[in-house]
Design a protein around this motif. Structure first.
Motif, short mmCIF file in Angstrom:
data_model
loop_
_atom_site.label_atom_id
_atom_site.label_comp_id
_atom_site.label_asym_id
_atom_site.label_seq_id
_atom_site.Cartn_x
_atom_site.Cartn_y
_atom_site.Cartn_z
N PRO A 275 1.72 -34.49 1.55
CA PRO A 275 2.48 -34.57 0.28
C PRO A 275 2.11 -33.46 -0.70
N ALA B 81 4.34 -30.65 -1.55
CA ALA B 81 5.43 -30.85 -2.49
C ALA B 81 5.00 -30.59 -3.92
N GLN B 82 3.73 -30.51 -4.09
CA GLN B 82 3.21 -30.44 -5.47
C GLN B 82 3.82 -29.32 -6.28
N VAL C 280 8.83 -27.18 -5.93
CA VAL C 280 9.88 -28.09 -6.36
C VAL C 280 11.19 -27.38 -6.14
N GLU C 281 12.12 -28.06 -5.54
CA GLU C 281 13.39 -27.41 -5.25
C GLU C 281 14.07 -26.98 -6.54
N GLU D 115 9.15 -32.76 -12.58
CA GLU D 115 9.03 -33.09 -11.16
C GLU D 115 7.60 -32.82 -10.71
N ARG D 116 7.13 -31.65 -11.12
CA ARG D 116 5.81 -31.27 -10.66
C ARG D 116 4.76 -32.24 -11.18
N LEU E 77 4.89 -35.46 -9.23
CA LEU E 77 4.35 -35.34 -7.88
C LEU E 77 2.83 -35.20 -7.91
N ARG F 148 9.97 -33.53 1.15
CA ARG F 148 10.09 -33.75 -0.29
C ARG F 148 11.22 -34.70 -0.63
N LYS F 149 12.34 -34.40 -0.06
CA LYS F 149 13.52 -35.20 -0.38
C LYS F 149 13.32 -36.65 0.04
N LYS G 10 10.57 -38.13 0.36
CA LYS G 10 9.63 -38.76 -0.56
C LYS G 10 10.33 -39.19 -1.83
N GLN G 11 11.13 -38.27 -2.31
CA GLN G 11 11.89 -38.51 -3.53
C GLN G 11 12.73 -39.77 -3.38
#
Lengths: 368, 409
Positions: free
Chosen positions: B274, B277-278, B281-282, B316-317, B320, B396-397, B399-400
């Motif tokens: 994970p 993903a930190q 961020v998309e 987001e960051r 996460l 990431r997605k 997880k989201q």
């Protein structure tokens, strides 16, 4: 008749024997002429070189450096250059007078060297009237200058020549008065005799030997200033004042004639310095009351060996160069006087002072 | 006489001055034998750096003596990019300065906008023939070798852009080198962990060498724009920031992966994942709230979008990071905590529900995010890179999605 004339001539001359007198008359004449001409053509060049160098160093320059070692042959090179130059005579000029003028100025300079004593026995002639002769002959130079100024047909030259005439007449007087004072004190007109007198002159009441410069410091000052003016040396160079008169009486002269006028000036410096050395600075004595090595004669001045003779000549020339140095020093330090200042200085200051000096010395001479 | 000194004192003073100067060193410089001491920027001769000349003719026109002669012709240069326009360019044929006319005023040197004309202290080019004083281009170029270096800047002056750029470039190079070394040492350690890790670490290590394709760090960009920097500057700095962050992230990943491998082995692999993903961020999504607020404030759409994007990324960051923090707190490997220490404040800013964090556990089985993959391929990335990034994006997605679901429930 001729014997009588010759006898008289001998009594006028030959106060003391010259080293240049030989058994053969012609040989003696040749040696004496060579002596005078040699002096006239060599010593002024040394003086001129010193003027170049000293003046340059006082003005943060180097002076001549290229011709000869340390530029010492610069004046010789200049002389060669002058000979090669075109000799121009202006169309309106009085040709004969114009051509004769440099010679008239130059020849008296040569003649004076006949009587100047450089050392024990080192002189061409010891005339009884030596001082009179020197002053009389030196006055002829002004004639050459006036001739040159007049004959150039140039306003600058004419003004320069007239200024020179006025200046020389004005300063001749204090010069001669100062010289007379010395003659009075020495009780002789012979230049060798004056040197001798100085070696035996004691301060009144003591046995301290001094030169004439000490009792006659004022006379020495007058003579020095007048001599500078006679020679048209800065700060008394109004006759050639570059900024006003182009080059005064020398404006139209080129080539060898110009060189002759220049040589007259340098020669004049040496002559006047030599006269001052003889009249005031004890001639070839190193210090007052100190005889040269190997000399007995009167006052330890004559009958020297060759070492003493050479030393005497060296001392005289050294003193002459020291005086030339002072002349150059004054030239560098002071600006030119104005014409009226010059005349006022001569007639209002120097002539009365010289007369007073003469009177005082004469009285003192009688009293002591 | 106006002075109070006694008469004659001035005369003696004059003598004193001259005698003092007699003993001073003459100021004469013995020129042909010795080089004279010239001032450093002496105007001796004018030199031409003909590469710099654009034939603008300013010097020739400004010259008061009209002693500069320039001849040129035009050349067509093909377009730099395909489809561009062909350009014309002036090519210098003749450049001559007639030094028999030049009065050394230096106006040509002053006026030259491209530093093509320079002063050189050389002065020994006298000629017996006047015509030889006309120096042509080649001769003027030769003088260029005698031009002294420009004077030093004043103490405390702003360094020129060229110098700062060069320094920055060099620093970057050094940094990259250090990075490589670190990588090498890490690679030396790698084999033991790799054996345990069952291939999970390998692609990550390859990623440490960051290849940017124009990605920028939006946050940095926005900050710089807000500070009034030009867009160009902001963009380049943001790019650099992105690269830095990326590197940091990858390094952290690697370290924690190793730490995990050493500590508990393959079991921790998923927990480490994970973290990827930190930072990444998309981009492209915006924080609607911020956007609306800014539009409401009358900001331009472009600006609002950029800021909203940045806000989204920030949020987001933070989220996460907070998640991760709690997740890695339980396995409790010290270095992982230290790595993420900086992010704690972010976690505070937007606290994530604690019980959800445990659930954020995505098991990837090679699924990729097709959208990201296509985009990266379109950007010209290699397939390998695109695939790995797309994989990460998928994780990431996913997880989201899980979190969103959890939040909703």
């Amino acid at each position: 008749m001729t014997d009588l004339v010759l006898e008289q001539a001998v009594t006028f001359a030959a106060q003391s024997a010259s080293l240049l007198t030989f058994d053969s008359f012609l040989l003696s004449v040749a040696a004496k002429i060579a002596f005078a001409l040699g002096l006239f053509f060599v010593v002024p060049l040394v003086g001129g070189y010193m003027e170049h160098k000293v003046m340059a160093r006082m003005q943060h320059r180097r002076g001549p450096v290229e011709a000869g070692p340390f530029g010492s042959l610069q004046l010789v090179a200049d002389g060669i250059k002058f000979i090669q130059k075109e000799d121009i005579i202006p169309r309106a000029a009085d040709k004969w007078v114009f051509a004769a003028a440099p010679g008239v100025a130059l020849v008296p300079g040569m003649l004076i060297f006949l009587v100047i004593p450089l050392g024990p026995g080192v002189f061409a002639l010891d005339l009884e009237l030596g001082l009179f002769y020197a002053l009389a002959i030196s006055s002829i130079s002004v004639l050459g200058i006036l001739m040159g100024g007049w004959a150039s047909a140039n306003k600058f030259s004419l003004i320069g020549g007239l200024r020179a005439g006025g200046q020389l007449i004005a300063y001749e007087l204090p010069l001669i008065l100062a010289a007379i004072t010395v003659a009075v004190q020495a009780q002789t007109l012979s230049l060798v005799g004056i040197v001798e007198a100085q070696s035996t002159f004691m301060l009144p009441g003591t046995d301290i030997n001094v030169w004439f410069v000490f009792p006659q410091i004022i006379g020495f000052g007058i003579f020095f200033i007048a001599a500078m003016a006679e020679l048209s040396r800065p700060p008394f160079d109004m006759p050639i004042a570059d900024s006003e008169l182009v080059f005064g009486y020398m404006t139209e002269y080129t080539g060898i004639k110009f060189a002759m006028f220049l040589l007259t000036e340098y020669g004049g410096m040496i002559i006047m310095s030599a006269l001052m050395v003889v009249l005031y600075l004890g001639g070839w004595q190193l210090l007052p009351g100190v005889p040269l090595p190997g000399c007995d004669g009167a006052g330890g001045l004559f009958d020297c060996g060759w070492l003493g003779t050479l030393a005497g000549v060296g001392i005289t020339l050294g003193k002459i160069m020291a005086l030339v140095f002072v002349m150059v020093w004054l030239r560098v330090a002071y600006p030119r006087l104005r014409e009226d200042q010059l005349q006022r200085m001569a007639w209002i200051v120097l002539v009365p002072l010289a007369l007073l000096n003469l009177a005082v010395v004469t009285v003192a001479k009688v009293v002591f | 006489m106006a002075t109070t000194s006694a008469p004659g004192v001035g005369l003696l003073k004059g003598l004193g001055v001259t005698i003092k100067h007699l003993f001073k060193q003459p100021a004469t410089q013995m020129y042909p034998k010795q080089r004279p001491d010239l001032a450093p920027r002496t105007r001796g001769v004018i030199a031409l750096m003909d590469e710099n000349c654009t034939v603008c003719m300013l010097c020739s026109r400004e010259c008061p003596d009209w002693c500069i002669y320039i001849e040129s012709h035009k050349e067509t240069v093909p377009p730099a990019k395909e489809g561009g326009r062909a350009r014309t360019r002036n090519v210098l044929d003749r450049f001559a300065i007639d030094f028999s006319l030049c009065m050394y005023c230096g106006i040509c040197v002053e006026v030259c906008p491209f530093d093509a004309l320079w002063w050189s202290p050389e002065f020994e080019y006298a000629e017996y023939d006047m015509g030889k004083l006309l120096h042509e281009k080649e001769k003027l170029r030769e003088w260029m070798d005698t031009v002294p270096a420009p004077p030093m800047l004043e103490e405390g002056a702003v360094a020129p852009a060229e110098v700062t750029d060069a320094i920055a470039k060099k620093e970057k190079e050094l940094e990259a080198e250090a990075e490589k070394q670190r990588e090498a040492s890490a690679a030396a350690e790698a084999p033991k962990s790799k054996a345990v890790e069952s291939g999970g670490g390998a692609p990550k290590k390859a990623d440490v060498e960051v290849k940017g394709a124009g990605e920028i760090d939006q946050e940095t960009f926005d900050k710089l724009i807000a500070e009034g920097k030009s867009e160009r500057i902001a963009r380049s700095k943001a790019k650099a920031a992105w690269v830095r962050k990326e590197k940091e992230r990858l390094r952290a990943e690697q370290e924690s992966a190793e730490g995990g491998a050493e500590g508990e082995g393959a079991g921790e692999e998923a927990a480490a994942k994970p973290k990827a993903a930190q930072v990444e961020v998309e981009a492209g999504q915006i924080d609607q709230e911020t956007y609306d607020k800014l539009i409401g404030e009358g900001k331009s759409e472009r600006m609002a979008r950029a800021k909203a994007k940045a806000a989204y990324v920030r949020k987001e960051r933070a989220r996460l990071t907070a998640e991760q923090e709690t997740a890695s707190a339980e396995p409790a490997t010290d270095d992982a905590q230290a790595d993420d220490a900086g992010a704690v404040e972010g976690a505070d800013a937007e606290p994530a529900p604690a019980q959800k964090v445990a659930d954020v556990h995505v098991e990837g089985t090679g699924e990729i995010d097709q959208e990201t993959f296509d985009r990266l391929i379109a950007e010209g990335k290699s397939e390998r890179i695109a695939r790995s990034k797309a994989k990460a994006a998928w994780v990431r997605k996913e997880k989201q999605r899980i979190i969103d679901e959890g939040g909703d429930a």
